[in-house]
Design a protein around this motif. Structure first.
Motif, PDB file in Angstrom:
ATOM      1  N   ARG A 118      -2.669 -13.505 -22.373  1.00 26.13           N
ATOM      2  CA  ARG A 118      -2.460 -14.674 -23.224  1.00 26.13           C
ATOM      3  C   ARG A 118      -2.142 -15.899 -22.361  1.00 26.13           C
ATOM      4  NH1 ARG A 118       2.289 -13.797 -27.303  1.00 26.13           N
ATOM      5  NH2 ARG A 118       3.501 -13.944 -25.361  1.00 26.13           N
ATOM      6  N   SER A 119      -2.684 -17.040 -22.759  1.00 26.91           N
ATOM      7  CA  SER A 119      -2.363 -18.289 -22.075  1.00 26.91           C
ATOM      8  C   SER A 119      -0.893 -18.629 -22.268  1.00 26.91           C
ATOM      9  CB  SER A 119      -3.237 -19.419 -22.628  1.00 26.91           C
ATOM     10  OG  SER A 119      -2.735 -20.685 -22.246  1.00 26.91           O
ATOM     11  N   ARG A 120      -0.233 -19.068 -21.216  1.00 28.71           N
ATOM     12  CA  ARG A 120       1.177 -19.465 -21.342  1.00 28.71           C
ATOM     13  C   ARG A 120       1.312 -20.767 -22.120  1.00 28.71           C
ATOM     14  NH1 ARG A 120       6.196 -20.517 -17.348  1.00 28.71           N
ATOM     15  NH2 ARG A 120       6.585 -22.674 -17.891  1.00 28.71           N
ATOM     16  N   ASN A 121       0.461 -21.757 -21.826  1.00 29.86           N
ATOM     17  CA  ASN A 121       0.647 -23.062 -22.465  1.00 29.86           C
ATOM     18  C   ASN A 121      -0.126 -23.210 -23.774  1.00 29.86           C
ATOM     19  OD1 ASN A 121      -1.704 -23.012 -20.972  1.00 29.86           O
ATOM     20  ND2 ASN A 121      -1.515 -25.079 -20.162  1.00 29.86           N
ATOM     21  N   TYR A 122      -0.971 -22.236 -24.100  1.00 28.19           N
ATOM     22  CA  TYR A 122      -1.629 -22.184 -25.413  1.00 28.19           C
ATOM     23  C   TYR A 122      -1.471 -20.750 -25.939  1.00 28.19           C
ATOM     24  CZ  TYR A 122      -3.695 -26.722 -24.371  1.00 28.19           C
ATOM     25  OH  TYR A 122      -3.880 -28.056 -24.068  1.00 28.19           O
ATOM     26  N   PRO A 123      -0.269 -20.394 -26.400  1.00 27.19           N
ATOM     27  CA  PRO A 123       0.024 -18.977 -26.691  1.00 27.19           C
ATOM     28  C   PRO A 123      -0.750 -18.383 -27.855  1.00 27.19           C
ATOM     29  CG  PRO A 123       1.846 -20.394 -27.364  1.00 27.19           C
ATOM     30  CD  PRO A 123       0.911 -21.263 -26.575  1.00 27.19           C
ATOM     31  N   LYS A 124      -1.549 -19.176 -28.579  1.00 28.88           N
ATOM     32  CA  LYS A 124      -2.424 -18.609 -29.600  1.00 28.88           C
ATOM     33  C   LYS A 124      -3.776 -18.199 -29.021  1.00 28.88           C
ATOM     34  CE  LYS A 124      -0.478 -21.044 -33.617  1.00 28.88           C
ATOM     35  NZ  LYS A 124      -0.779 -21.945 -34.767  1.00 28.88           N
ATOM     36  N   ARG A 125      -3.993 -18.497 -27.747  1.00 31.46           N
ATOM     37  CA  ARG A 125      -5.297 -18.230 -27.134  1.00 31.46           C
ATOM     38  C   ARG A 125      -5.207 -17.071 -26.149  1.00 31.46           C
ATOM     39  NH1 ARG A 125      -9.504 -21.841 -27.856  1.00 31.46           N
ATOM     40  NH2 ARG A 125      -8.949 -23.662 -29.139  1.00 31.46           N
ATOM     41  N   TRP A 126      -6.204 -16.202 -26.230  1.00 28.96           N
ATOM     42  CA  TRP A 126      -6.244 -14.987 -25.433  1.00 28.96           C
ATOM     43  C   TRP A 126      -7.542 -14.929 -24.625  1.00 28.96           C
ATOM     44  CZ3 TRP A 126      -2.276 -11.226 -25.909  1.00 28.96           C
ATOM     45  CH2 TRP A 126      -1.328 -11.516 -26.899  1.00 28.96           C
ATOM     46  N   ALA A 178     -10.968  -8.784 -26.197  1.00 30.21           N
ATOM     47  CA  ALA A 178      -9.792  -9.324 -25.500  1.00 30.21           C
ATOM     48  C   ALA A 178      -8.949  -8.234 -24.856  1.00 30.21           C
ATOM     49  CB  ALA A 178      -8.940 -10.138 -26.474  1.00 30.21           C
ATOM     50  N   SER A 179      -9.497  -7.042 -24.690  1.00 29.22           N
ATOM     51  CA  SER A 179      -8.764  -5.936 -24.076  1.00 29.22           C
ATOM     52  C   SER A 179      -9.473  -5.492 -22.800  1.00 29.22           C
ATOM     53  CB  SER A 179      -8.653  -4.754 -25.050  1.00 29.22           C
ATOM     54  OG  SER A 179      -7.924  -5.124 -26.204  1.00 29.22           O
ATOM     55  N   PHE A 180      -8.681  -5.289 -21.752  1.00 26.83           N
ATOM     56  CA  PHE A 180      -9.230  -4.934 -20.442  1.00 26.83           C
ATOM     57  C   PHE A 180      -8.357  -3.862 -19.801  1.00 26.83           C
ATOM     58  CE2 PHE A 180     -10.251  -9.312 -21.383  1.00 26.83           C
ATOM     59  CZ  PHE A 180     -11.609  -9.382 -21.124  1.00 26.83           C
ATOM     60  N   GLU A 181      -9.003  -2.957 -19.099  1.00 27.38           N
ATOM     61  CA  GLU A 181      -8.274  -1.970 -18.304  1.00 27.38           C
ATOM     62  C   GLU A 181      -7.999  -2.579 -16.932  1.00 27.38           C
ATOM     63  OE1 GLU A 181     -10.807   1.480 -20.593  1.00 27.38           O
ATOM     64  OE2 GLU A 181     -10.947   1.338 -18.403  1.00 27.38           O
ATOM     65  N   MET A 182      -6.733  -2.735 -16.580  1.00 24.11           N
ATOM     66  CA  MET A 182      -6.362  -3.307 -15.292  1.00 24.11           C
ATOM     67  C   MET A 182      -6.290  -2.161 -14.289  1.00 24.11           C
ATOM     68  SD  MET A 182      -3.436  -6.171 -14.510  1.00 24.11           S
ATOM     69  CE  MET A 182      -2.027  -5.136 -14.946  1.00 24.11           C
ATOM     70  N   GLN A 241      -9.598 -14.624 -37.093  1.00 21.58           N
ATOM     71  CA  GLN A 241      -9.515 -14.327 -38.532  1.00 21.58           C
ATOM     72  C   GLN A 241      -8.058 -14.427 -38.980  1.00 21.58           C
ATOM     73  OE1 GLN A 241     -11.359 -10.675 -39.675  1.00 21.58           O
ATOM     74  NE2 GLN A 241     -13.419 -11.358 -39.219  1.00 21.58           N
ATOM     75  N   GLY A 242      -7.630 -15.642 -39.275  1.00 24.92           N
ATOM     76  CA  GLY A 242      -6.298 -15.826 -39.812  1.00 24.92           C
ATOM     77  C   GLY A 242      -5.216 -15.407 -38.838  1.00 24.92           C
ATOM     78  N   ALA A 243      -4.174 -14.769 -39.367  1.00 25.67           N
ATOM     79  CA  ALA A 243      -3.018 -14.423 -38.550  1.00 25.67           C
ATOM     80  C   ALA A 243      -3.276 -13.210 -37.666  1.00 25.67           C
ATOM     81  CB  ALA A 243      -1.812 -14.153 -39.441  1.00 25.67           C
ATOM     82  N   GLN A 244      -4.267 -12.403 -37.995  1.00 27.02           N
ATOM     83  CA  GLN A 244      -4.548 -11.198 -37.226  1.00 27.02           C
ATOM     84  C   GLN A 244      -5.957 -11.262 -36.660  1.00 27.02           C
ATOM     85  OE1 GLN A 244      -2.483  -8.752 -36.369  1.00 27.02           O
ATOM     86  NE2 GLN A 244      -0.824  -9.823 -37.435  1.00 27.02           N
ATOM     87  N   PRO A 245      -6.138 -10.823 -35.416  1.00 31.81           N
ATOM     88  CA  PRO A 245      -7.483 -10.829 -34.853  1.00 31.81           C
ATOM     89  C   PRO A 245      -8.369  -9.759 -35.482  1.00 31.81           C
ATOM     90  CG  PRO A 245      -5.960  -9.766 -33.353  1.00 31.81           C
ATOM     91  CD  PRO A 245      -5.135 -10.322 -34.477  1.00 31.81           C
TER      92      PRO A 245
END
Length: 313
Positions: free
Chosen positions: A111-119, A146-150, A134-138
């Motif tokens: 998640r972005s630190r300075n835009y915490p609604k953006r992933w 938006a999911s990655f295996e590190m 899609q609204g409050a839930q992705p």
């Protein structure tokens, strides 16, 4: 596998172990089948995780992942730019448990630190930072994108980011833009797809305007010592770090290879004590450390400890 002095720094053991453990050896041949949506777990068996990091490129170590116009790039904050503070904010991220995973393999979402609604997510293979769609839930698609295996870095050090819903693809940089590309069995791809955790760049700026206050006294420069109790095993000890803060230990060599970074946490009295096993060939190694504090006189923007030079035997 080649060694540290002018070669690779670490063995590929972690890389291959990770691939074998999830039965994706065929990735190296670019023949992995893409799982169906039903193969994506809705609840990941992920460890509890919350970190705030910046990520530097392995092969362009002065460049950091950042968002600009909500697209992901590699940016060099040293270049003349009146918006350096903005760049540091844009290059700082919250690393959290992944929205989705496959076969219960732990994943992360960033998640972005300075835009915490953006992933961070991929869309048409470009890496970008989007709001929940899609609204409050992705949506399920957003969660998967938006999911990655590190995973252990493809280049043998640091980390790489593998897509959950396209596991034959990794985040890599091309022309300093970040894309999700199919794994190629080349050294260039492995280095382009490897990134190193760094202390959060945004931490170098105070959150409030303190211009009305008297200038701060110069910060105490931390100090380290390094000994070699046995062959290829180094003991790094230090003091003067910020208590409880993450400390990055940087190791460089005479061949000017990309720096290695190891991480530990300073104790309540600001000291560190860490043992490192480093495969290496004869030559000199240079050790230094930082706890994320700012130093405008250093070209990295960071307050570094003294540098200790030792011969690698």
């Amino acid at each position: 596998m080649k060694k540290f002095g002018g070669k690779y720094a670490m063995s590929n053991y972690c890389h291959f172990y990770c691939i074998v453990s999830i039965k994706f050896i065929a990735i190296l041949a670019a023949s992995v089948a893409i799982p169906s949506t039903s193969a994506i777990a809705q609840e990941c068996n992920s460890v509890s995780l919350w970190e705030q990091n910046s990520f530097s490129s392995l092969n362009f170590s002065e460049r950091y992942i950042r968002h600009s116009s909500f697209l992901a790039y590699l940016s060099d904050p040293r270049l003349p730019n009146p918006n350096t503070k903005v760049e540091f904010e844009d290059a700082t991220f919250d690393v959290l448990p992944g929205f989705s995973c496959r076969q219960n393999i732990p994943s992360v979402s960033i998640r972005s630190r300075n835009y915490p609604k953006r992933w961070m997510r991929h869309s048409f293979w470009r890496i970008r930072f989007d709001e929940y769609d899609q609204g409050a839930q992705p949506s399920d698609l957003f969660k998967e994108d938006a999911s990655f295996e590190m995973v252990p870095g493809l280049a043998g050090q640091c980390v790489s980011f593998r897509s959950v819903n396209y596991p034959d693809r990794y985040i890599r940089h091309r022309n300093f833009e970040l894309w999700l590309d199919v794994l190629e069995n080349t050294d260039l791809f492995r280095r382009d797809a490897t990134f190193c955790k760094q202390p959060p760049r945004a931490g170098y700026y105070r959150a409030t305007d303190e211009s009305s206050k008297p200038p701060d006294t110069p910060p105490t420069i931390p100090t380290i010592s390094v000994s070699l109790p046995q062959s290829q095993t180094f003991l790094v000890q230090g003091s003067g770090f910020l208590p409880g803060k993450q400390v990055a230990i940087r190791i460089a060599d005479d061949a000017l290879n990309p720096n290695l970074f190891y991480y530990t946490t300073a104790t309540a009295n600001g000291s560190i004590n860490m043992t490192l096993s480093i495969p290496c060939s004869p030559g000199r190694l240079y050790f230094s450390a930082n706890d994320g504090r700012q130093n405008s006189s250093d070209r990295t923007g960071m307050l570094w400890s003294n540098t200790v030079t030792l011969s690698c035997q």
